[in-house]
Design an enzyme around this catalytic site. Structure first.
Site, PDB file in Angstrom:
ATOM      1  N   CYS A 144       0.827  -1.208   0.000  1.00 43.87           N
ATOM      2  CA  CYS A 144       0.000   0.000   0.000  1.00 43.87           C
ATOM      3  C   CYS A 144       0.869   1.270   0.000  1.00 43.87           C
ATOM      4  O   CYS A 144       2.072   1.219   0.275  1.00 43.87           O
ATOM      5  CB  CYS A 144      -0.983  -0.020   1.174  1.00 43.87           C
ATOM      6  SG  CYS A 144      -0.368   0.693   2.707  1.00 43.87           S
ATOM      7  N   HIS A 160      -4.490   5.147   9.887  1.00 44.88           N
ATOM      8  CA  HIS A 160      -3.783   6.420  10.084  1.00 44.88           C
ATOM      9  C   HIS A 160      -4.664   7.411  10.821  1.00 44.88           C
ATOM     10  O   HIS A 160      -5.875   7.429  10.643  1.00 44.88           O
ATOM     11  CB  HIS A 160      -3.341   7.028   8.748  1.00 44.88           C
ATOM     12  CG  HIS A 160      -4.450   7.176   7.746  1.00 44.88           C
ATOM     13  ND1 HIS A 160      -4.900   6.112   6.985  1.00 44.88           N
ATOM     14  CD2 HIS A 160      -5.209   8.230   7.373  1.00 44.88           C
ATOM     15  CE1 HIS A 160      -5.877   6.520   6.192  1.00 44.88           C
ATOM     16  NE2 HIS A 160      -6.101   7.808   6.424  1.00 44.88           N
ATOM     17  N   HIS A 176      -5.338  11.476  11.205  1.00 42.09           N
ATOM     18  CA  HIS A 176      -5.081  12.815  10.693  1.00 42.09           C
ATOM     19  C   HIS A 176      -4.957  13.716  11.917  1.00 42.09           C
ATOM     20  O   HIS A 176      -5.801  13.650  12.817  1.00 42.09           O
ATOM     21  CB  HIS A 176      -6.263  13.330   9.869  1.00 42.09           C
ATOM     22  CG  HIS A 176      -6.542  12.558   8.615  1.00 42.09           C
ATOM     23  ND1 HIS A 176      -6.203  13.012   7.369  1.00 42.09           N
ATOM     24  CD2 HIS A 176      -7.147  11.351   8.426  1.00 42.09           C
ATOM     25  CE1 HIS A 176      -6.579  12.132   6.458  1.00 42.09           C
ATOM     26  NE2 HIS A 176      -7.161  11.111   7.076  1.00 42.09           N
TER      27      HIS A 176
HETATM   28  P1  5GP Z   1      -8.094   8.885   4.243  1.00 44.55           P
HETATM   29  O1  5GP Z   1      -9.130   9.455   3.309  1.00 44.55           O
HETATM   30  O2  5GP Z   1      -7.715   7.478   3.878  1.00 44.55           O
HETATM   31  O3  5GP Z   1      -8.449   9.040   5.687  1.00 44.55           O
HETATM   32  O4  5GP Z   1      -6.827   9.807   4.088  1.00 44.55           O
HETATM   33  C1  5GP Z   1      -5.756   9.526   3.253  1.00 44.55           C
HETATM   34  C2  5GP Z   1      -4.903  10.757   3.224  1.00 44.55           C
HETATM   35  O5  5GP Z   1      -3.662  10.406   2.671  1.00 44.55           O
HETATM   36  C3  5GP Z   1      -5.483  11.894   2.371  1.00 44.55           C
HETATM   37  O6  5GP Z   1      -5.660  13.056   3.183  1.00 44.55           O
HETATM   38  C4  5GP Z   1      -4.428  12.095   1.289  1.00 44.55           C
HETATM   39  O7  5GP Z   1      -4.231  13.451   0.962  1.00 44.55           O
HETATM   40  C5  5GP Z   1      -3.195  11.468   1.895  1.00 44.55           C
HETATM   41  N1  5GP Z   1      -2.283  10.880   0.935  1.00 44.55           N
HETATM   42  C6  5GP Z   1      -2.596  10.029  -0.084  1.00 44.55           C
HETATM   43  N2  5GP Z   1      -1.495   9.660  -0.749  1.00 44.55           N
HETATM   44  C7  5GP Z   1      -0.458  10.288  -0.144  1.00 44.55           C
HETATM   45  C8  5GP Z   1       0.961  10.303  -0.392  1.00 44.55           C
HETATM   46  O8  5GP Z   1       1.485   9.651  -1.299  1.00 44.55           O
HETATM   47  N3  5GP Z   1       1.734  11.072   0.438  1.00 44.55           N
HETATM   48  C9  5GP Z   1       1.182  11.782   1.462  1.00 44.55           C
HETATM   49  N4  5GP Z   1       2.027  12.508   2.212  1.00 44.55           N
HETATM   50  N5  5GP Z   1      -0.131  11.794   1.729  1.00 44.55           N
HETATM   51  C10 5GP Z   1      -0.946  11.060   0.933  1.00 44.55           C
HETATM   52 ZN    ZN Z   2       0.361  -0.452   4.382  1.00 44.76          ZN
END
Ligand code: 5GP
Ligand code: ZN
Length: 118
Positions: free
Chosen positions: A2, A95, A97
């Protein structure tokens, strides 16, 4: 593998804030607040229901250290864990935020989506 596992491995670059044996914190690539960080376990865990109580206990002081390092303890901040499809989880690697640096609005859903009984 991932996206976040690739970040842990260094295959995808990231702007790191703090690292320990178990956890990593880096800037979100698409920030939704002046400070928008992601905090992840280095080991791949997909969802909250897969997280051990040990992991959740250990991540607490790590997040606290990040917030302290970013100078957010006085102003405050928001921690979000999007879990699964309805939770809006896009990256299938657990994760948090950490958002801050401004007064954040609340709630995150639009009023028309609020359940009648609320
Ligand atoms: P989710 O929607 O899964 O809670 O949040 C995923 C977060 O990962 C999003 O805020 C998105 O901007 C961030 N994200 C996705 N791909 C990358 C990446 O390659 N590098 C970084 N630094 N953040 C990422
Ligand atoms: Zn992973």
């Amino acid at each position: 593998m991932c996206i976040f596992c690739k970040i842990v491995d260094g295959e995808i670059p990231s702007n790191k804030i703090l690292e320990s044996e178990e956890f990593l914190c880096f800037h979100d690539v698409n920030p939704r607040a002046p400070i928008h960080l992601l905090i992840i376990p280095k080991a791949h865990v997909e969802k909250f229901q897969d997280a051990s109580s040990e992991l959740m206990a250990n991540i607490t002081p790590f997040i606290q250290e990040v917030a302290s390092k970013m100078g957010l303890n006085l102003s405050g901040y928001r921690l979000i864990l999007n879990n699964g499809e309805d939770g809006g989880q896009e990256v299938p690697h657990l994760h948090f935020h950490l958002l801050g640096g401004t007064k954040l609005s609340w709630p995150h859903f639009s009023p028309k989506e609020t359940h009648k009984s609320l």
